[in-house]
Design a protein around this motif. Structure first.
Motif, PDB file in Angstrom:
ATOM      1  N   THR A 193       0.735  -1.339   0.105  1.00 35.01           N
ATOM      2  CA  THR A 193      -0.029  -0.140  -0.121  1.00 35.01           C
ATOM      3  C   THR A 193       0.734   1.330  -0.040  1.00 35.01           C
ATOM      4  O   THR A 193       0.523   2.248  -0.642  1.00 35.01           O
ATOM      5  CB  THR A 193      -0.791   0.167   1.217  1.00 35.01           C
ATOM      6  OG1 THR A 193      -1.493  -1.363   1.357  1.00 35.01           O
ATOM      7  CG2 THR A 193      -1.936   1.011   1.072  1.00 35.01           C
ATOM      8  N   GLU A 194       2.057   1.271   0.859  1.00 37.90           N
ATOM      9  CA  GLU A 194       2.943   2.319   0.634  1.00 37.90           C
ATOM     10  C   GLU A 194       3.505   2.519  -0.831  1.00 37.90           C
ATOM     11  O   GLU A 194       3.576   3.801  -1.212  1.00 37.90           O
ATOM     12  CB  GLU A 194       4.086   2.053   1.628  1.00 37.90           C
ATOM     13  CG  GLU A 194       3.732   1.987   3.196  1.00 37.90           C
ATOM     14  CD  GLU A 194       3.878   3.429   3.760  1.00 37.90           C
ATOM     15  OE1 GLU A 194       4.047   4.442   3.046  1.00 37.90           O
ATOM     16  OE2 GLU A 194       3.622   3.356   5.028  1.00 37.90           O
ATOM     17  N   SER A 195       3.799   1.476  -1.531  1.00 39.66           N
ATOM     18  CA  SER A 195       4.224   1.615  -2.897  1.00 39.66           C
ATOM     19  C   SER A 195       3.112   2.109  -3.658  1.00 39.66           C
ATOM     20  O   SER A 195       3.363   3.088  -4.727  1.00 39.66           O
ATOM     21  CB  SER A 195       4.660   0.301  -3.279  1.00 39.66           C
ATOM     22  OG  SER A 195       5.829  -0.152  -2.667  1.00 39.66           O
ATOM     23  N   PHE A 196       2.009   1.772  -3.427  1.00 37.78           N
ATOM     24  CA  PHE A 196       0.789   2.137  -4.182  1.00 37.78           C
ATOM     25  C   PHE A 196       0.621   3.746  -4.013  1.00 37.78           C
ATOM     26  O   PHE A 196       0.426   4.176  -5.082  1.00 37.78           O
ATOM     27  CB  PHE A 196      -0.606   1.487  -3.747  1.00 37.78           C
ATOM     28  CG  PHE A 196      -1.990   2.080  -4.478  1.00 37.78           C
ATOM     29  CD1 PHE A 196      -2.144   1.400  -5.763  1.00 37.78           C
ATOM     30  CD2 PHE A 196      -2.734   2.618  -3.752  1.00 37.78           C
ATOM     31  CE1 PHE A 196      -3.425   1.937  -6.468  1.00 37.78           C
ATOM     32  CE2 PHE A 196      -3.684   3.136  -4.188  1.00 37.78           C
ATOM     33  CZ  PHE A 196      -4.167   2.893  -5.630  1.00 37.78           C
ATOM     34  N   LEU A 197       0.626   4.104  -2.815  1.00 39.11           N
ATOM     35  CA  LEU A 197       0.488   5.479  -2.763  1.00 39.11           C
ATOM     36  C   LEU A 197       1.584   6.540  -2.980  1.00 39.11           C
ATOM     37  O   LEU A 197       1.184   7.485  -3.746  1.00 39.11           O
ATOM     38  CB  LEU A 197       0.221   5.884  -1.365  1.00 39.11           C
ATOM     39  CG  LEU A 197      -1.114   5.070  -0.514  1.00 39.11           C
ATOM     40  CD1 LEU A 197      -0.999   5.404   0.855  1.00 39.11           C
ATOM     41  CD2 LEU A 197      -2.323   5.900  -1.223  1.00 39.11           C
ATOM     42  N   ALA A 215       0.810   6.733  -6.932  1.00 41.27           N
ATOM     43  CA  ALA A 215      -0.620   7.370  -7.063  1.00 41.27           C
ATOM     44  C   ALA A 215      -0.371   8.860  -7.157  1.00 41.27           C
ATOM     45  O   ALA A 215      -1.355   9.479  -7.619  1.00 41.27           O
ATOM     46  CB  ALA A 215      -1.713   6.874  -6.028  1.00 41.27           C
ATOM     47  N   ARG A 216       0.347   9.237  -6.192  1.00 46.23           N
ATOM     48  CA  ARG A 216       0.732  10.786  -5.800  1.00 46.23           C
ATOM     49  C   ARG A 216       1.157  11.343  -7.135  1.00 46.23           C
ATOM     50  O   ARG A 216       0.815  12.757  -7.524  1.00 46.23           O
ATOM     51  CB  ARG A 216       1.791  11.138  -4.820  1.00 46.23           C
ATOM     52  CG  ARG A 216       1.368  10.682  -3.493  1.00 46.23           C
ATOM     53  CD  ARG A 216       2.616  11.054  -2.645  1.00 46.23           C
ATOM     54  NE  ARG A 216       2.239  10.731  -1.053  1.00 46.23           N
ATOM     55  CZ  ARG A 216       2.993   9.517  -0.639  1.00 46.23           C
ATOM     56  NH1 ARG A 216       3.952   8.988  -1.412  1.00 46.23           N
ATOM     57  NH2 ARG A 216       2.501   9.383   0.558  1.00 46.23           N
ATOM     58  N   HIS A 217       1.560  10.607  -8.167  1.00 47.43           N
ATOM     59  CA  HIS A 217       2.082  11.163  -9.574  1.00 47.43           C
ATOM     60  C   HIS A 217       0.866  10.965 -10.686  1.00 47.43           C
ATOM     61  O   HIS A 217       1.149  11.255 -11.559  1.00 47.43           O
ATOM     62  CB  HIS A 217       3.184  10.450  -9.989  1.00 47.43           C
ATOM     63  CG  HIS A 217       4.526  10.585  -8.964  1.00 47.43           C
ATOM     64  ND1 HIS A 217       5.300  11.625  -8.981  1.00 47.43           N
ATOM     65  CD2 HIS A 217       4.766   9.652  -7.951  1.00 47.43           C
ATOM     66  CE1 HIS A 217       6.309  11.388  -8.289  1.00 47.43           C
ATOM     67  NE2 HIS A 217       5.790  10.248  -7.691  1.00 47.43           N
ATOM     68  N   VAL A 218      -0.330  10.584 -10.214  1.00 48.65           N
ATOM     69  CA  VAL A 218      -1.369  10.570 -10.955  1.00 48.65           C
ATOM     70  C   VAL A 218      -2.394  11.341 -10.960  1.00 48.65           C
ATOM     71  O   VAL A 218      -2.959  11.703  -9.703  1.00 48.65           O
ATOM     72  CB  VAL A 218      -2.236   9.122 -10.864  1.00 48.65           C
ATOM     73  CG1 VAL A 218      -3.249   8.619 -11.730  1.00 48.65           C
ATOM     74  CG2 VAL A 218      -0.932   7.893 -10.906  1.00 48.65           C
ATOM     75  N   GLU A 219      -2.861  12.107 -11.860  1.00 52.09           N
ATOM     76  CA  GLU A 219      -3.898  13.192 -11.906  1.00 52.09           C
ATOM     77  C   GLU A 219      -5.265  12.450 -11.421  1.00 52.09           C
ATOM     78  O   GLU A 219      -5.491  11.517 -11.793  1.00 52.09           O
ATOM     79  CB  GLU A 219      -4.031  13.740 -13.418  1.00 52.09           C
ATOM     80  CG  GLU A 219      -4.731  15.116 -13.351  1.00 52.09           C
ATOM     81  CD  GLU A 219      -4.911  15.595 -14.830  1.00 52.09           C
ATOM     82  OE1 GLU A 219      -5.471  16.862 -14.744  1.00 52.09           O
ATOM     83  OE2 GLU A 219      -4.312  15.003 -15.823  1.00 52.09           O
ATOM     84  N   ASP A 269      10.029   5.545 -12.631  1.00 52.30           N
ATOM     85  CA  ASP A 269      10.336   4.672 -11.360  1.00 52.30           C
ATOM     86  C   ASP A 269       9.165   4.184 -10.422  1.00 52.30           C
ATOM     87  O   ASP A 269       9.394   2.848 -10.105  1.00 52.30           O
ATOM     88  CB  ASP A 269      11.253   5.754 -10.521  1.00 52.30           C
ATOM     89  CG  ASP A 269      12.499   5.982 -11.290  1.00 52.30           C
ATOM     90  OD1 ASP A 269      12.762   5.413 -12.163  1.00 52.30           O
ATOM     91  OD2 ASP A 269      13.067   7.226 -10.923  1.00 52.30           O
ATOM     92  N   HIS A 270       8.163   4.888 -10.284  1.00 57.35           N
ATOM     93  CA  HIS A 270       7.056   4.160  -9.726  1.00 57.35           C
ATOM     94  C   HIS A 270       6.263   3.410 -10.728  1.00 57.35           C
ATOM     95  O   HIS A 270       5.000   3.986 -11.190  1.00 57.35           O
ATOM     96  CB  HIS A 270       6.091   5.368  -8.842  1.00 57.35           C
ATOM     97  CG  HIS A 270       6.906   6.252  -8.179  1.00 57.35           C
ATOM     98  ND1 HIS A 270       7.515   5.773  -6.847  1.00 57.35           N
ATOM     99  CD2 HIS A 270       7.526   7.576  -8.133  1.00 57.35           C
ATOM    100  CE1 HIS A 270       8.115   6.775  -6.508  1.00 57.35           C
ATOM    101  NE2 HIS A 270       8.223   7.812  -7.078  1.00 57.35           N
ATOM    102  N   VAL A 278      -2.680   2.649 -11.661  1.00 57.00           N
ATOM    103  CA  VAL A 278      -3.648   3.540 -11.052  1.00 57.00           C
ATOM    104  C   VAL A 278      -4.236   4.375 -12.297  1.00 57.00           C
ATOM    105  O   VAL A 278      -5.353   4.725 -12.260  1.00 57.00           O
ATOM    106  CB  VAL A 278      -2.871   4.583 -10.000  1.00 57.00           C
ATOM    107  CG1 VAL A 278      -3.700   5.387  -9.386  1.00 57.00           C
ATOM    108  CG2 VAL A 278      -2.092   3.799  -9.126  1.00 57.00           C
ATOM    109  N   GLU A 279      -3.395   4.736 -13.201  1.00 60.75           N
ATOM    110  CA  GLU A 279      -3.923   5.792 -14.312  1.00 60.75           C
ATOM    111  C   GLU A 279      -4.833   4.952 -15.122  1.00 60.75           C
ATOM    112  O   GLU A 279      -6.021   5.532 -15.616  1.00 60.75           O
ATOM    113  CB  GLU A 279      -2.646   6.001 -15.113  1.00 60.75           C
ATOM    114  CG  GLU A 279      -1.789   7.171 -14.853  1.00 60.75           C
ATOM    115  CD  GLU A 279      -0.616   7.543 -15.641  1.00 60.75           C
ATOM    116  OE1 GLU A 279       0.001   8.582 -15.555  1.00 60.75           O
ATOM    117  OE2 GLU A 279      -0.423   6.587 -16.420  1.00 60.75           O
ATOM    118  N   HIS A 280      -4.767   3.753 -15.305  1.00 65.40           N
ATOM    119  CA  HIS A 280      -5.492   3.127 -16.164  1.00 65.40           C
ATOM    120  C   HIS A 280      -6.965   3.129 -15.720  1.00 65.40           C
ATOM    121  O   HIS A 280      -7.929   2.867 -16.180  1.00 65.40           O
ATOM    122  CB  HIS A 280      -4.806   1.623 -16.437  1.00 65.40           C
ATOM    123  CG  HIS A 280      -5.514   0.671 -17.421  1.00 65.40           C
ATOM    124  ND1 HIS A 280      -5.550   0.918 -18.866  1.00 65.40           N
ATOM    125  CD2 HIS A 280      -6.406  -0.401 -17.128  1.00 65.40           C
ATOM    126  CE1 HIS A 280      -6.450  -0.005 -19.187  1.00 65.40           C
ATOM    127  NE2 HIS A 280      -6.861  -0.797 -18.559  1.00 65.40           N
TER     128      HIS A 280
END
Length: 328
Positions: free
Chosen positions: A13-17, A20-24, A276-277, A283-285
């Motif tokens: 979940t840490e990796s996911f977040l 996700a911070r880089h996703v509009e 890198d993430h 998440v974008e998809h």
């Protein structure tokens, strides 16, 4: 913005977040954990306004549009169905369920509620997987798919000392096939569809899960060889062999280099630039599906998730690997 809740406060979940911070259009608004203390600690760390210790309460709160589920495998189906019955879109970590029966219940809930359900298998949504697909015709007629994911688990040492952590506990529908083998199988299904024949062998540990194993899968004009392990390492790349050349894939779980070696001796690097993430692409998809009004991913489709689960169910049957979730 798509308001997300998360279920599961662990490293994935840490990796996911982080991704996700880089996703509009992504916004974290809620955190579920079994304990209020853990939920509040995680929410404060990541800027979520709401915390819950009851999945049903979070789903009914009106504070989230979608949920990312990263709880133990055996909890996925029940948590996902409760969320979807409240109109919440679900992005669920792989493996999406314990077995085909659970997955079908999830699919039925998604369709009856008109929400998106997608398995969070990141590799098939990365640019280098698209490079694999786009360049596959250069290999000529494909005759073999070989894929390997063997990674010694950091929890195996504790297991050998007598401490059975979640990763080696069948109560959570875990094991080598479910945790690592799926990274080999899902791309195979996306590229070549459902196999006609399945032969499987695995080493069952005393706890009841498979530490390592291998599968031989038959297609009309090719075969596929899968090897996976949580108790040994391997540095082997994955490979697609065609009559005109072979394609080397650095890491099937996260392809970051793709090279074609032609029969005449020439080679071609078809690697594409990636962020890198690596979880950013899933998440974008997923958010794109919701915003476009789509009900299913064309890549990580429900049919492909179902086919992959059916392969794993049959492989487990041949190994004699049974989960408590299979008996309900």
């Amino acid at each position: 913005m798509i308001r997300f809740g998360i279920i599961g406060t662990n490293w994935i979940t840490e990796s996911f977040l982080q991704a996700a911070r880089h996703v509009e259009h992504f916004r974290l608004t809620a955190v579920y954990s079994r304990t209020e203390e853990k939920a509040k600690e995680f929410a404060e760390k990541h800027g979520a306004a709401f915390t819950y210790t009851d999945v049903e309460e979070m789903a009914a709160s009106g504070e989230i549009d979608a949920v990312y589920i990263a709880s133990p495998n055996s909890f996925h189906a029940g948590q996902a169905v409760r969320c979807m019955n409240r109109g919440i879109h679900v992005l669920c970590e792989k493996p999406i369920a314990s077995n085909r029966v659970e997955l079908q219940e999830m699919i039925d809930a998604a369709r009856s509620n008109g929400v998106v359900l997608m398995e969070a298998l990141k590799s098939t949504l990365m640019p280098n997987f698209q490079a694999i697909q786009d360049n596959l015709p250069k290999l000529g007629r494909v005759r073999r798919f070989f894929s390997s994911y063997c990674q010694y688990s950091s929890r195996y040492d504790a297991y050998k000392q007598g401490t059975v952590l979640n990763a080696f506990n069948p109560a959570f529908s875990n094991g080598g096939l479910m945790d690592l083998g799926i990274y080999c199988l899902y791309p195979l299904v996306v590229l070549f569809g459902k196999p006609e024949r399945i032969q499987a062998n695995g080493l069952l540990l005393e706890s009841g899960i498979d530490g390592e194993g291998s599968l031989l899968l038959g297609y009309p004009e090719m075969d596929a060889i899968i090897q996976y392990s949580k108790i040994t390492d391997s540095a082997l790349p994955s490979e697609i062999q065609g009559e005109s050349g072979n394609m080397l894939i650095s890491r099937i779980s996260q392809p970051d280099k793709v090279e074609i070696r032609y029969r005449g001796g020439a080679s071609e690097d078809v690697t594409r630039e990636q962020a890198d993430h690596s979880m950013m692409y899933e998440v974008e998809h997923f958010i794109g599906l919701i915003r476009n009004g789509d009900k299913e991913s064309p890549v990580n489709s429900l049919t492909r998730s179902l086919w992959t689960m059916e392969i794993m169910d049959e492989a487990r049957r041949q190994m004699g690997l049974v989960y408590p979730a299979d008996r309900r």
